[in-house]
Scaffold this motif. Sequence first.
Motif, PDB file in Angstrom:
ATOM      1  N   PHE A   9     -44.512  12.458   0.588  1.00 19.58           N
ATOM      2  CA  PHE A   9     -44.511  13.907   0.346  1.00 19.58           C
ATOM      3  C   PHE A   9     -43.822  14.256  -0.974  1.00 19.58           C
ATOM      4  CE2 PHE A   9     -44.763  14.437   5.186  1.00 19.58           C
ATOM      5  CZ  PHE A   9     -46.138  14.595   5.156  1.00 19.58           C
ATOM      6  N   ARG A  10     -42.724  13.572  -1.288  1.00 19.28           N
ATOM      7  CA  ARG A  10     -42.043  13.826  -2.565  1.00 19.28           C
ATOM      8  C   ARG A  10     -42.962  13.511  -3.745  1.00 19.28           C
ATOM      9  NH1 ARG A  10     -36.048  11.255  -1.411  1.00 19.28           N
ATOM     10  NH2 ARG A  10     -35.233  13.060  -0.279  1.00 19.28           N
ATOM     11  N   SER A  11     -43.804  12.510  -3.595  1.00 17.46           N
ATOM     12  CA  SER A  11     -44.692  12.098  -4.688  1.00 17.46           C
ATOM     13  C   SER A  11     -45.733  13.171  -5.029  1.00 17.46           C
ATOM     14  CB  SER A  11     -45.391  10.776  -4.348  1.00 17.46           C
ATOM     15  OG  SER A  11     -46.399  10.971  -3.376  1.00 17.46           O
ATOM     16  N   LEU A  12     -45.896  14.167  -4.171  1.00 13.15           N
ATOM     17  CA  LEU A  12     -46.856  15.237  -4.448  1.00 13.15           C
ATOM     18  C   LEU A  12     -46.402  16.136  -5.593  1.00 13.15           C
ATOM     19  CD1 LEU A  12     -47.808  16.223  -0.784  1.00 13.15           C
ATOM     20  CD2 LEU A  12     -49.052  14.723  -2.363  1.00 13.15           C
ATOM     21  N   VAL A  13     -45.100  16.247  -5.808  1.00 15.57           N
ATOM     22  CA  VAL A  13     -44.597  17.096  -6.893  1.00 15.57           C
ATOM     23  C   VAL A  13     -45.060  16.552  -8.244  1.00 15.57           C
ATOM     24  CG1 VAL A  13     -42.538  17.988  -8.059  1.00 15.57           C
ATOM     25  CG2 VAL A  13     -42.680  18.020  -5.552  1.00 15.57           C
ATOM     26  N   PRO A  14     -44.774  15.293  -8.587  1.00 11.99           N
ATOM     27  CA  PRO A  14     -45.282  14.814  -9.883  1.00 11.99           C
ATOM     28  C   PRO A  14     -46.807  14.717  -9.929  1.00 11.99           C
ATOM     29  CG  PRO A  14     -44.094  13.058  -8.746  1.00 11.99           C
ATOM     30  CD  PRO A  14     -43.906  14.312  -7.948  1.00 11.99           C
ATOM     31  N   LEU A  15     -47.420  14.408  -8.811  1.00  9.95           N
ATOM     32  CA  LEU A  15     -48.874  14.271  -8.779  1.00  9.95           C
ATOM     33  C   LEU A  15     -49.586  15.578  -9.093  1.00  9.95           C
ATOM     34  CD1 LEU A  15     -51.352  12.483  -8.175  1.00  9.95           C
ATOM     35  CD2 LEU A  15     -51.107  13.161  -5.770  1.00  9.95           C
ATOM     36  N   TYR A  16     -49.153  16.670  -8.465  1.00  9.96           N
ATOM     37  CA  TYR A  16     -49.869  17.937  -8.608  1.00  9.96           C
ATOM     38  C   TYR A  16     -49.184  18.962  -9.503  1.00  9.96           C
ATOM     39  CZ  TYR A  16     -52.803  16.144  -4.903  1.00  9.96           C
ATOM     40  OH  TYR A  16     -53.654  15.370  -4.161  1.00  9.96           O
ATOM     41  N   LEU A  17     -47.880  18.848  -9.680  1.00  6.33           N
ATOM     42  CA  LEU A  17     -47.167  19.841 -10.481  1.00  6.33           C
ATOM     43  C   LEU A  17     -46.711  19.292 -11.826  1.00  6.33           C
ATOM     44  CD1 LEU A  17     -45.015  21.514  -7.679  1.00  6.33           C
ATOM     45  CD2 LEU A  17     -47.340  22.075  -8.432  1.00  6.33           C
ATOM     46  N   GLU A  18     -46.981  18.012 -12.058  1.00  5.67           N
ATOM     47  CA  GLU A  18     -46.633  17.349 -13.314  1.00  5.67           C
ATOM     48  C   GLU A  18     -45.169  17.545 -13.677  1.00  5.67           C
ATOM     49  OE1 GLU A  18     -49.528  18.553 -16.224  1.00  5.67           O
ATOM     50  OE2 GLU A  18     -51.186  17.804 -14.988  1.00  5.67           O
ATOM     51  N   GLU A  20     -41.016  16.091 -12.257  1.00  5.60           N
ATOM     52  CA  GLU A  20     -40.291  15.172 -11.380  1.00  5.60           C
ATOM     53  C   GLU A  20     -39.823  15.919 -10.134  1.00  5.60           C
ATOM     54  OE1 GLU A  20     -39.793  11.824 -11.776  1.00  5.60           O
ATOM     55  OE2 GLU A  20     -41.210  12.091 -13.427  1.00  5.60           O
ATOM     56  N   TRP A  21     -39.791  15.206  -9.008  1.00  5.39           N
ATOM     57  CA  TRP A  21     -39.255  15.794  -7.790  1.00  5.39           C
ATOM     58  C   TRP A  21     -37.771  16.051  -8.002  1.00  5.39           C
ATOM     59  CZ3 TRP A  21     -35.407  14.703  -4.268  1.00  5.39           C
ATOM     60  CH2 TRP A  21     -35.431  15.453  -3.097  1.00  5.39           C
ATOM     61  N   GLN A  22     -37.308  17.228  -7.579  1.00  6.70           N
ATOM     62  CA  GLN A  22     -35.902  17.617  -7.681  1.00  6.70           C
ATOM     63  C   GLN A  22     -35.365  17.890  -6.278  1.00  6.70           C
ATOM     64  OE1 GLN A  22     -34.308  17.857 -10.776  1.00  6.70           O
ATOM     65  NE2 GLN A  22     -36.232  17.092 -11.630  1.00  6.70           N
ATOM     66  N   VAL A  23     -34.080  17.751  -6.098  1.00  7.26           N
ATOM     67  CA  VAL A  23     -33.445  18.006  -4.802  1.00  7.26           C
ATOM     68  C   VAL A  23     -33.796  19.408  -4.296  1.00  7.26           C
ATOM     69  CG1 VAL A  23     -31.214  18.270  -3.643  1.00  7.26           C
ATOM     70  CG2 VAL A  23     -31.575  16.380  -5.226  1.00  7.26           C
ATOM     71  N   GLY A  56     -38.598  23.534  -0.179  1.00 11.31           N
ATOM     72  CA  GLY A  56     -38.145  24.492  -1.178  1.00 11.31           C
ATOM     73  C   GLY A  56     -39.093  24.636  -2.358  1.00 11.31           C
ATOM     74  N   CYS A  57     -40.233  23.996  -2.281  1.00  9.08           N
ATOM     75  CA  CYS A  57     -41.192  23.973  -3.391  1.00  9.08           C
ATOM     76  C   CYS A  57     -42.314  24.979  -3.133  1.00  9.08           C
ATOM     77  CB  CYS A  57     -41.755  22.561  -3.554  1.00  9.08           C
ATOM     78  SG  CYS A  57     -42.861  22.394  -4.955  1.00  9.08           S
ATOM     79  N   GLU A  58     -42.122  26.207  -3.596  1.00 16.47           N
ATOM     80  CA  GLU A  58     -43.098  27.268  -3.325  1.00 16.47           C
ATOM     81  C   GLU A  58     -44.488  26.936  -3.851  1.00 16.47           C
ATOM     82  OE1 GLU A  58     -41.991  31.272  -4.238  1.00 16.47           O
ATOM     83  OE2 GLU A  58     -39.980  30.985  -3.414  1.00 16.47           O
ATOM     84  N   ASP A  59     -44.566  26.229  -4.975  1.00 21.75           N
ATOM     85  CA  ASP A  59     -45.872  25.911  -5.547  1.00 21.75           C
ATOM     86  C   ASP A  59     -46.724  25.060  -4.607  1.00 21.75           C
ATOM     87  OD1 ASP A  59     -45.350  27.331  -7.857  1.00 21.75           O
ATOM     88  OD2 ASP A  59     -44.639  25.575  -8.961  1.00 21.75           O
ATOM     89  N   LEU A  60     -46.099  24.277  -3.754  1.00 19.21           N
ATOM     90  CA  LEU A  60     -46.842  23.494  -2.775  1.00 19.21           C
ATOM     91  C   LEU A  60     -46.846  24.156  -1.404  1.00 19.21           C
ATOM     92  CD1 LEU A  60     -45.855  19.867  -3.803  1.00 19.21           C
ATOM     93  CD2 LEU A  60     -48.004  21.053  -4.225  1.00 19.21           C
ATOM     94  N   MET A  61     -45.748  24.788  -1.029  1.00 16.77           N
ATOM     95  CA  MET A  61     -45.676  25.440   0.286  1.00 16.77           C
ATOM     96  C   MET A  61     -46.648  26.615   0.387  1.00 16.77           C
ATOM     97  SD  MET A  61     -43.418  23.963   2.313  1.00 16.77           S
ATOM     98  CE  MET A  61     -42.871  25.195   3.476  1.00 16.77           C
ATOM     99  N   GLU A  62     -47.032  27.161  -0.761  1.00 13.90           N
ATOM    100  CA  GLU A  62     -47.932  28.315  -0.766  1.00 13.90           C
ATOM    101  C   GLU A  62     -49.185  28.036  -1.603  1.00 13.90           C
ATOM    102  OE1 GLU A  62     -45.623  31.711  -1.963  1.00 13.90           O
ATOM    103  OE2 GLU A  62     -44.260  31.479  -0.256  1.00 13.90           O
ATOM    104  N   ALA A  63     -49.626  26.782  -1.617  1.00  9.38           N
ATOM    105  CA  ALA A  63     -50.813  26.399  -2.374  1.00  9.38           C
ATOM    106  C   ALA A  63     -52.050  26.627  -1.511  1.00  9.38           C
ATOM    107  CB  ALA A  63     -50.718  24.938  -2.801  1.00  9.38           C
ATOM    108  N   TYR A  64     -52.708  27.722  -1.720  1.00  7.18           N
ATOM    109  CA  TYR A  64     -53.932  28.115  -1.029  1.00  7.18           C
ATOM    110  C   TYR A  64     -53.666  28.580   0.403  1.00  7.18           C
ATOM    111  CZ  TYR A  64     -58.883  28.386   0.026  1.00  7.18           C
ATOM    112  OH  TYR A  64     -60.122  28.843   0.371  1.00  7.18           O
TER     113      TYR A  64
END
Length: 144
Positions: A9-18, A20-23, A56-64
Amino acid sequence: MAEMFLEKFRSLVPLYLEDEWQVEDGLTESEIEDALSEVGSPIPLVLREFYMALGGCEDLMEAYHYFFDPDELEIEDGYLLFLEDEEEKYVWGIRVDQLEVPDPIVYRRQNARGIWKSEEGTFSEYVLDMFTWVFDELSPELNN
């Protein structure tokens, strides 16, 4: 307890948001526990690790579609609801008798009819497929 899904799941941040995953992209175990005290129900390991990685990542928690925050989780019709679409036509859940399963099957309810249908995949499969669909297939359509 061994982590089964956290890094995926953490790997989705760099994969889709370009980026690094942050705390700050995730929630702490205590934040999750505090939120769940209002729900009064256990959650599957996969959902817990999803929140630890991306809560805490709104860009993924609210993606579509919109993932519920841990304190917004609710039980209806014998399902723990965790996701709904933008127009509130559908909601996704996990059967309450499967909450002890580490990665349970996901079900979708069409709200107008109240009918539940299996998505024929586990939470991790469903979520990873959904993000692939949103970012790889749907994103070009949204940008036109």
